[in-house]
Design an enzyme around this catalytic site. Structure first.
Site, PDB file in Angstrom:
ATOM      1  N   GLN A 206      17.928  76.819  55.324  1.00 50.78           N
ATOM      2  CA  GLN A 206      17.649  76.585  56.740  1.00 50.78           C
ATOM      3  C   GLN A 206      18.564  77.410  57.647  1.00 50.78           C
ATOM      4  OE1 GLN A 206      18.069  74.136  54.459  1.00 50.78           O
ATOM      5  NE2 GLN A 206      16.774  72.364  54.884  1.00 50.78           N
ATOM      6  N   ASP A 247      21.675  63.492  60.598  1.00 49.59           N
ATOM      7  CA  ASP A 247      20.419  62.786  60.376  1.00 49.59           C
ATOM      8  C   ASP A 247      20.589  61.280  60.485  1.00 49.59           C
ATOM      9  OD1 ASP A 247      18.113  64.744  59.186  1.00 49.59           O
ATOM     10  OD2 ASP A 247      20.119  65.518  58.805  1.00 49.59           O
ATOM     11  N   ASN A 257      24.225  64.388  56.762  1.00 47.58           N
ATOM     12  CA  ASN A 257      23.657  65.647  57.234  1.00 47.58           C
ATOM     13  C   ASN A 257      23.270  66.462  56.004  1.00 47.58           C
ATOM     14  OD1 ASN A 257      22.941  67.372  59.501  1.00 47.58           O
ATOM     15  ND2 ASN A 257      24.596  68.716  58.850  1.00 47.58           N
TER      16      ASN A 257
END
Length: 356
Positions: A206, A247, A257
């Site tokens: 990502q 998150d 996370n």
């Protein structure tokens, strides 16, 4: 004082066309080589998009799910309020199960369910309009929160600082500015010079595919590094702060996370570099006492062995452990930055104060 203001192009990751009653997302699995919108119409398509990370990032998943539930509500053909709510809750449960770690998904769905329950006795058009307006409200609220988070985050940086970030917490993962990347985009708009080092973020890359893409197209000075290079750039003195998204944040400040985040926090502690978590208050789960109670999603081993390769990089019989997230202990975190301000330890107290 920096006064130059530049126009920064923002990614619009989720778009609802009300005239066509159509939901579109940028398919993040295709980035950075192809920027393409796809339309989500069925429950199966919605669940698949969330599970396969066509849409990803805790706030973005919540926003997308809100629009999804509105669309699904339009497909329910009954005039009985109880039957309508039962069917809507079944759809909501399916969406929520698609990714269990990010609390924003469950939060957004609960908000939509509460709206449905409030307006269930009204005529169908009024009920559907209330759901649509709630989805818009969730989206607009996140945009406002991201700007506020970005302002607070930028207040911790000065011109010329080097910042390391892990995974992706920009406009693709949230809305407009993003959370952990928001200060970098805001700095670019204001002519403030920052040097951002983006971890590639194995195994789904990502950082390489999304973070460097967003920052580069916005004119931010970004350098892509492999995950195992974080220690070197810290040792070289190139990093003055670490900014990451989240998150789920537990009541004691422990934070889930993307996998690899806790390692960055440990390295930052060793080198005396402040490590900050940036996220909206909707990511804080006060019902979760600590990180040990955060469910961690396990993903397909093929993401490690075959996904990015022409040929497999491991034998088919080799076992893989592929957690999507890890938990960073609260004592490694210098501050948790929300739209309401910067929380410091003791987090049990300062996080709770946000909801009083």
């Amino acid at each position: 004082m920096v006064t130059d203001v530049k126009a920064v192009t923002h990614v619009r990751n989720i778009r609802y066309d009300k005239a066509a009653e159509a939901l579109y997302i940028i398919d993040q699995s295709l980035l950075p080589n192809e920027e393409r919108e796809i339309r989500l119409q069925t429950l199966a398509e919605m669940v698949e998009a969330i599970q396969t990370l066509r849409v990803r990032g805790a706030p973005a998943i919540g926003i997308c799910a809100a629009y999804c539930l509105y669309l699904l509500a339009r497909s329910i053909e009954t005039d009985d309020p109880a039957a309508f709510l039962t069917q809507l809750q079944e759809y909501s449960a399916r969406l929520e199960a698609s990714r269990p770690t990010a609390v924003n998904l469950a939060w957004a769905l609960r908000e939509m369910e509460k709206t449905a329950a409030t307006y269930a006795g009204n005529c169908r058009s009024a009920l559907l309009d209330a759901l649509y307006q709630k989805a818009i409200s969730i989206h607009d609220d996140d945009i406002a929160k991201c700007l506020a988070i970005s302002e607070y985050g930028l207040s911790l940086l000065k011109d010329g600082d080097g910042v390391l970030t892990h995974c992706n917490a920009g406009p693709l993962a949230t809305s407009r500015y993003g959370t952990a990347q928001g200060p970098f985009l805001l700095a670019a708009e204001r002519g403030m010079r920052l040097r951002v080092f983006a971890d590639e973020t194995r195994p789904l890359l990502q950082g390489a595919r999304l973070t460097s893409y967003e920052l580069h197209r916005a004119g931010v000075d970004v350098t892509l590094i492999c995950d195992n290079m974080a220690s070197m750039v810290m040792k070289n003195g190139w990093i003055q702060a670490c900014f990451v998204g989240c998150d789920r944040i537990a009541a004691n400040g422990d934070t889930a996370n993307k996998i690899g985040t806790s390692g960055v926090a440990i390295l930052a502690k060793h080198y005396g570099i402040p490590f900050y978590v940036l996220g909206p208050t909707s990511t804080i789960d006060m019902s979760c006492p600590d990180g040990a109670h955060i469910p961690i999603e396990l993903r397909d081993p093929e993401e490690i062995k075959t996904l990015w390769y022409e040929k497999p990089m491991a034998l088919s019989g080799v076992k893989c452990y592929n957690p999507s997230f890890d938990v960073t202990d609260h004592d490694l975190i210098a501050g948790i930055i929300t739209e309401k301000g910067i929380c410091r330890a003791p987090y049990q107290k300062t996080l709770a104060s946000l909801f009083q």
